[in-house]
Design a protein around this motif. Structure first.
Motif, PDB file in Angstrom:
ATOM      1  N   ILE A 104       0.787  -1.229   0.000  1.00 43.83           N
ATOM      2  CA  ILE A 104       0.000   0.000   0.000  1.00 43.83           C
ATOM      3  C   ILE A 104       0.831   1.297   0.000  1.00 43.83           C
ATOM      4  N   LEU A 116       4.938  12.994   5.231  1.00 44.46           N
ATOM      5  CA  LEU A 116       4.588  12.071   6.303  1.00 44.46           C
ATOM      6  C   LEU A 116       5.822  11.781   7.145  1.00 44.46           C
ATOM      7  N   MET A 120       6.710  12.848  10.960  1.00 43.54           N
ATOM      8  CA  MET A 120       6.896  11.776  11.953  1.00 43.54           C
ATOM      9  C   MET A 120       8.260  11.854  12.620  1.00 43.54           C
TER      10      MET A 120
ATOM     11  N   VAL B  49       1.676  -0.083   7.510  1.00 42.74           N
ATOM     12  CA  VAL B  49       0.432   0.670   7.356  1.00 42.74           C
ATOM     13  C   VAL B  49       0.361   1.823   8.342  1.00 42.74           C
ATOM     14  N   PHE B  50       1.121   1.704   9.443  1.00 42.04           N
ATOM     15  CA  PHE B  50       0.975   2.659  10.530  1.00 42.04           C
ATOM     16  C   PHE B  50       1.058   4.136  10.125  1.00 42.04           C
ATOM     17  N   PRO B  51       2.085   4.554   9.362  1.00 41.69           N
ATOM     18  CA  PRO B  51       2.153   5.982   9.013  1.00 41.69           C
ATOM     19  C   PRO B  51       0.897   6.479   8.303  1.00 41.69           C
ATOM     20  N   ILE B  52       0.283   5.604   7.503  1.00 40.22           N
ATOM     21  CA  ILE B  52      -0.921   6.009   6.771  1.00 40.22           C
ATOM     22  C   ILE B  52      -2.092   6.178   7.750  1.00 40.22           C
ATOM     23  N   TRP B  54      -1.803   6.862  10.902  1.00 41.25           N
ATOM     24  CA  TRP B  54      -1.497   8.067  11.688  1.00 41.25           C
ATOM     25  C   TRP B  54      -1.916   9.322  10.921  1.00 41.25           C
ATOM     26  N   MET B  55      -1.579   9.333   9.631  1.00 39.14           N
ATOM     27  CA  MET B  55      -1.953  10.478   8.803  1.00 39.14           C
ATOM     28  C   MET B  55      -3.460  10.694   8.839  1.00 39.14           C
TER      29      MET B  55
END
Lengths: 285, 300
Positions: A104, A116, A120, B49-52, B54-55
């Motif tokens: 993804i 992003l 972060m 998947v985490f950063p997505i 979080w976004m």
């Protein structure tokens, strides 16, 4: 008559291809022989731009940075994509979840992934630093202001962002391995590790070779994520060749010299893609 | 004889009884190892998947929200106010539209041009055919990044800078598309084409009525990749577009992000707006995308 008809089918592609793919190659050669700015061509300088290039420390520095990027990302990419493909190939009910999650990030735009990551990894109030502090590690890494850490950041981001594509290629390779090979070795009493070493790995060599070459070819074109994340910094430590070409052309207003350096890049990529096509011909027999 | 039967049974994927037995066997003997692998897989999947996630959570926090507590990003209060603000009070909707127009037109034109040329190269006889095919193949070795400076000059002299056509036209002649489609068209049974010609069909009709419908998988694969490639293209729009109203999302977002560095919330909402259409498309077309990659990756 038949000729005419066929040419009509080919004509639209042919015209666009000539104007936007072939002609720029010739135009680039011409530009590299001139003193040429954003407004117009000034004067013929022969090979001066190329001479300048060979003596330009920024050229060598940024070419080295790009090469370093290739050296850092290629082996890690191959190992990671193979590992993820093996996980996604496990016969479990998580199969689709694994494959989708690994892939993804690849569909996100380079601007999205870059910002992003910037947000972060922000010191003091970025998620990652806050998180490592909240689990008791008392550190405040400046991810984008340190030579080594900024490379770590760029390599990790690139892996996360682009590994999905290679994983799927390996996955296709894994699924092409005939089940009968595993069954035969199971009857012979082979362990899981032996099967991996003597069946899986050798069967993946052809696709692995394709992945390595595609990866090197793609990595030599690195630009956007570095521009957006570190802007080539700190102190030019991560600036890639394409960023330097862009700066020379559009901020220093010297398209002629930028075109000469583009030719150097073109030459490198040309050799790599010839190697790649040769390799592929061999694969196909 | 028995052994032979056994082997062919084992091979037969259609035997459901055997499949069941095999998975039981695997579960009994490899359960602990499998458990470890699944755990690793799940951890990696979450990290990916985490950063997505979080976004998406940050984008629904109230504007100006800041915290040093990682957990509170995920806790209420939530609001969709940022989305409304951005969609109505910034250029982002315009950029979204630009990206969409450029990507859709690029995809359609790429499919049209490559399929027409590939049809002639595959099904028609004409002079210089081999030469032209090789000439198109050469394009595979010309990386767009290395010709971007002269491309800028070419676009300038054709008055294409700072326009939709300037973004679209240089991207639509894809040699890879030709190769994939030609090899696909080569697989169309010769008898079908020949008998259509006997019946007086024109080549265009054969192309349109027979060959294209038969080639949907290849067209879909090329279409998906052209679309994603165009949607995410950065370098060329970055160089060739000057006016803010014509920015595509990848070029517009950085402007946005650097204008709001004090707070994450609005920039993250912008990033989310840029990503949500593709995330939805991915969930809808995942199978085709995966198939497309294995298909084009190996060929190209």
């Amino acid at each position: 008559m038949q000729d005419m008809k066929a040419f009509l089918f080919i004509l639209p592609f042919f015209v666009v291809y000539i104007i936007f793919t072939i002609f720029p190659v010739i135009k680039g050669l011409e530009m590299s022989l001139y003193d040429w700015n954003l407004v117009k061509k000034l004067e013929f300088v022969g090979l001066e731009n190329y001479q300048k290039m060979f003596g330009d420390p920024h050229f060598w520095r940024t070419l080295w940075n790009t090469t370093l990027f290739v050296i850092l990302t290629t082996p890690t990419m191959v190992l990671l994509s193979l590992g993820l493909a093996l996980l996604a190939n496990l016969n479990t009910r998580f199969k689709t979840i694994f494959r989708s999650s690994f892939f993804i990030p690849s569909i996100l735009s380079v601007s999205v992934i870059s910002f992003l990551v910037i947000f972060m990894l922000q010191p003091y109030n970025g998620f990652v630093n806050n998180f490592i502090q909240s689990i008791g590690i008392n550190m405040e890494p400046f991810w984008m202001d340190d030579k080594v850490l900024s490379w770590v950041t760029i390599v990790m981001v690139t892996l996360w962002w682009t590994v999905g594509f290679n994983m799927i290629l390996f996955l296709a390779g894994l699924q092409d391995i005939p089940e009968s090979l595993y069954e035969a070795s199971e009857i012979d009493g082979a362990t899981g590790w032996q099967m991996f070493k003597y069946i899986t790995l050798p069967q993946l060599v052809p696709i692995g070779r394709v992945i390595i070459l595609l990866q090197i070819l793609a990595s030599y074109k690195v630009f956007a994520q570095i521009l957006l994340i570190t802007d080539g910094g700190p102190g030019g430590a991560t600036r890639p060749l394409i960023q330097y070409i862009y700066e020379v052309g559009f901020t220093q207003n010297n398209l002629g010299y930028a075109a000469a350096m583009s030719y150097a890049l073109f030459f490198i990529l040309l050799i790599l893609s010839i190697v790649q096509l040769k390799n592929q011909k061999q694969e196909e027999g | 004889m028995d052994k032979h039967n056994l082997v062919s049974n084992r091979r037969g994927k259609s035997n459901p009884r055997f499949k069941k037995e095999k998975s039981n066997f695997l579960q009994k003997n490899r359960a602990p190892k499998m458990g470890v692998k699944i755990t690793i897989g799940l951890i990696v999947a979450i990290l990916f998947v985490f950063p997505i996630i979080w976004m998406l959570f940050v984008s629904i926090k109230p504007d100006g929200f800041a915290t040093t507590d990682p957990l509170s990003w995920f806790l209420p209060p939530y609001t969709f106010g940022n989305y409304i603000n951005l969609l109505f009070d910034s250029l982002i909707l315009r950029w979204l539209l630009n990206s969409l127009i450029v990507a859709v037109v690029t995809t359609i034109l790429t499919l049209l041009l490559t399929s027409l040329a590939a049809y002639a190269l595959s099904q028609m006889k004409f002079r210089f055919k081999y030469f032209i095919f090789i000439f198109f193949l050469l394009g595979l070795m010309i990386p767009g990044e290395a010709t971007i400076i002269p491309l800028y000059e070419v676009a300038k002299s054709l008055n294409l800078l700072d326009s939709y056509s300037g973004l679209i036209l240089p991207m639509i002649a894809s040699p890879l598309g030709i190769i994939i489609l030609k090899s696909f068209f080569d697989g169309v049974p010769k008898e079908v084409v020949e008998s259509a010609i006997m019946d007086g069909c024109s080549h265009f009709k054969i192309y349109y009525k027979i060959v294209l419908p038969l080639s949907k998988p290849a067209l879909a694969a090329i279409g998906i990749f052209t679309f994603i490639g165009s949607w995410n293209n950065f370098l060329w729009p970055f160089i060739s577009i000057l006016s803010e109203e014509l920015y595509t999302l990848p070029v517009g977002l950085p402007v946005f992000n650097s204008a709001y560095t004090q707070t994450y919330v609005l920039p993250m909402t912008a990033n989310a707006i840029a990503s949500i259409p593709l995330l939805i498309a991915f969930l809808l077309f995942e199978k085709q995308i995966v198939k497309g990659i294995s298909f084009t990756g190996i060929k190209g």
